[in-house]
Enzyme design. Structure first.
Site, PDB file in Angstrom:
ATOM      1  N   ILE A  32       0.821  -1.219   0.000  1.00 51.51           N
ATOM      2  CA  ILE A  32       0.000   0.000   0.000  1.00 51.51           C
ATOM      3  C   ILE A  32       0.853   1.267   0.000  1.00 51.51           C
ATOM      4  CG2 ILE A  32      -0.284   0.348   2.513  1.00 51.51           C
ATOM      5  CD1 ILE A  32      -3.334   0.634   1.927  1.00 51.51           C
ATOM      6  N   GLY A  93      12.676  -4.253  11.773  1.00 52.23           N
ATOM      7  CA  GLY A  93      11.733  -3.314  11.169  1.00 52.23           C
ATOM      8  C   GLY A  93      10.413  -3.933  10.751  1.00 52.23           C
ATOM      9  N   GLN A  94      10.107  -5.106  11.296  1.00 54.66           N
ATOM     10  CA  GLN A  94       8.832  -5.759  10.954  1.00 54.66           C
ATOM     11  C   GLN A  94       7.677  -5.051  11.656  1.00 54.66           C
ATOM     12  OE1 GLN A  94       8.660  -9.949  11.907  1.00 54.66           O
ATOM     13  NE2 GLN A  94       6.652 -10.211  10.951  1.00 54.66           N
ATOM     14  N   HIS A 100       6.088 -12.168   5.701  1.00 57.31           N
ATOM     15  CA  HIS A 100       5.936 -11.668   4.341  1.00 57.31           C
ATOM     16  C   HIS A 100       7.285 -11.390   3.719  1.00 57.31           C
ATOM     17  CE1 HIS A 100       5.667  -8.334   7.243  1.00 57.31           C
ATOM     18  NE2 HIS A 100       6.279  -7.588   6.346  1.00 57.31           N
ATOM     19  N   HIS A 102       9.115  -9.054   0.945  1.00 56.28           N
ATOM     20  CA  HIS A 102       8.990  -7.871   0.089  1.00 56.28           C
ATOM     21  C   HIS A 102       9.749  -8.157  -1.198  1.00 56.28           C
ATOM     22  CE1 HIS A 102       7.794  -4.787   3.249  1.00 56.28           C
ATOM     23  NE2 HIS A 102       8.325  -5.707   4.038  1.00 56.28           N
TER      24      HIS A 102
HETATM   25  P1  5GP Z   1       7.044  -4.734   7.343  1.00 54.31           P
HETATM   26  O1  5GP Z   1       7.304  -3.322   7.798  1.00 54.31           O
HETATM   27  O2  5GP Z   1       6.318  -5.535   8.385  1.00 54.31           O
HETATM   28  O3  5GP Z   1       8.260  -5.440   6.807  1.00 54.31           O
HETATM   29  O4  5GP Z   1       6.096  -4.621   6.096  1.00 54.31           O
HETATM   30  C1  5GP Z   1       4.744  -4.403   6.189  1.00 54.31           C
HETATM   31  C2  5GP Z   1       4.309  -3.797   4.868  1.00 54.31           C
HETATM   32  O5  5GP Z   1       2.897  -3.875   4.792  1.00 54.31           O
HETATM   33  C3  5GP Z   1       4.694  -2.334   4.707  1.00 54.31           C
HETATM   34  O6  5GP Z   1       5.525  -2.175   3.570  1.00 54.31           O
HETATM   35  C4  5GP Z   1       3.348  -1.626   4.547  1.00 54.31           C
HETATM   36  O7  5GP Z   1       3.378  -0.576   3.611  1.00 54.31           O
HETATM   37  C5  5GP Z   1       2.434  -2.749   4.106  1.00 54.31           C
HETATM   38  N1  5GP Z   1       1.044  -2.577   4.516  1.00 54.31           N
HETATM   39  C6  5GP Z   1       0.585  -2.166   5.732  1.00 54.31           C
HETATM   40  N2  5GP Z   1      -0.753  -2.145   5.747  1.00 54.31           N
HETATM   41  C7  5GP Z   1      -1.153  -2.530   4.499  1.00 54.31           C
HETATM   42  C8  5GP Z   1      -2.437  -2.697   3.900  1.00 54.31           C
HETATM   43  O8  5GP Z   1      -3.490  -2.481   4.500  1.00 54.31           O
HETATM   44  N3  5GP Z   1      -2.467  -3.114   2.601  1.00 54.31           N
HETATM   45  C9  5GP Z   1      -1.322  -3.355   1.895  1.00 54.31           C
HETATM   46  N4  5GP Z   1      -1.460  -3.745   0.614  1.00 54.31           N
HETATM   47  N5  5GP Z   1      -0.090  -3.218   2.439  1.00 54.31           N
HETATM   48  C10 5GP Z   1      -0.015  -2.803   3.715  1.00 54.31           C
END
Ligand code: 5GP
Ligand code: ZN
Length: 114
Positions: A32, A93-94, A100, A102
């Site tokens: 997003i 940074g999770q 997931h 990236h």
């Molecule tokens: P993290 O920071 O845990 O490695 O990655 C989480 C990712 O999820 C972030 O890049 C963030 O932009 C994405 N994200 C958070 N909320 C949503 C959402 O509601 N929809 C989508 N498509 N991505 C999201």
């Protein structure tokens, strides 16, 4: 399925997402807040908190997630290169506690990360 988990709710369809790839074990959708021209998240359908919560029994699943990231990179024409990242835990940074990957590409990415 964890009711409080954002990505479980995306898997359920409770929260809309832009699907990129889907099969019986995983789902891929657009981030997003994209950090690159291509920024796709690849998640297992089974809830796992993080990479740190995986065991030897998850080896095949982790291989599948990685293989699908590579397949999507090809479909997205990232022949010039790309990055697959798994932020893990607080220092990693999770921010969403559902494993997931990236997939980032479409521009030259900096190294080292912050
Ligand atoms: P993290 O920071 O845990 O490695 O990655 C989480 C990712 O999820 C972030 O890049 C963030 O932009 C994405 N994200 C958070 N909320 C949503 C959402 O509601 N929809 C989508 N498509 N991505 C999201
Ligand atoms: Zn979940």
């Amino acid at each position: 399925m964890v009711m409080s988990c954002l990505f479980c709710r995306i898997l359920q369809g409770d929260i809309p997402s832009h699907a990129v790839y889907s099969d019986e074990r995983c789902y891929a959708f657009s981030d997003i807040h994209p950090q690159a021209p291509v920024h796709i998240l690849i998640i297992p359908r089974r809830h796992i908190d993080s990479l740190d919560q995986t065991t030897a029994e998850d080896t095949a699943l982790l291989g599948h997630l990685t293989a699908m990231a590579t397949q999507i990179a090809r479909e997205q024409k990232l022949a010039n290169g790309y990055r697959v990242v798994v932020n893990t835990g607080e220092d990693g940074g999770q921010t969403v506690s559902h494993l997931h990957l990236h997939l980032l590409g479409g521009r030259s990415l900096n190294w080292p990360p912050g």
